[in-house]
Enzyme design. Structure first.
Site, short mmCIF file in Angstrom:
data_model
loop_
_atom_site.label_atom_id
_atom_site.label_comp_id
_atom_site.label_asym_id
_atom_site.label_seq_id
_atom_site.Cartn_x
_atom_site.Cartn_y
_atom_site.Cartn_z
N MET A 160 51.18 30.04 58.61
CA MET A 160 50.61 30.70 57.44
C MET A 160 51.71 31.47 56.73
SD MET A 160 47.58 33.53 57.18
CE MET A 160 48.36 34.95 57.89
N PRO A 161 52.27 30.95 55.64
CA PRO A 161 53.27 31.68 54.88
C PRO A 161 52.67 32.92 54.22
CG PRO A 161 53.35 29.35 54.35
CD PRO A 161 52.11 29.58 55.15
N PHE A 162 53.41 34.01 54.29
CA PHE A 162 53.02 35.27 53.64
C PHE A 162 54.17 35.65 52.73
CE2 PHE A 162 52.70 39.80 53.11
CZ PHE A 162 51.35 40.03 53.01
#
Length: 64
Positions: free
Chosen positions: A1-3
């Protein structure tokens, strides 16, 4: 999950911020292969008087 956490000087329009969020999401999907629904983008807006370049605030604290 890229943030993706972006800090920038305040003053952009809602339309500009929306376009930027969409572009950052697309970049993560395209370059990382991340599923779109897992990409998170946070924009942090800082007042100009709290942002300095080379020791000079972008907005002076005291007019003049």
């Amino acid at each position: 999950m890229p943030f993706i956490d972006v800090t920038m000087i305040e003053g952009r329009t809602p339309a500009q911020k929306d376009a930027f969020i969409k572009a950052m999401t697309e970049a993560a999907v395209t370059t990382l292969g991340a599923p779109r629904e897992t990409v998170r983008v946070v924009l942090r807006e800082v007042p100009g008087e709290h942002w300095a370049v080379g020791g000079v605030p972008k907005k002076p604290l005291v007019p003049g």
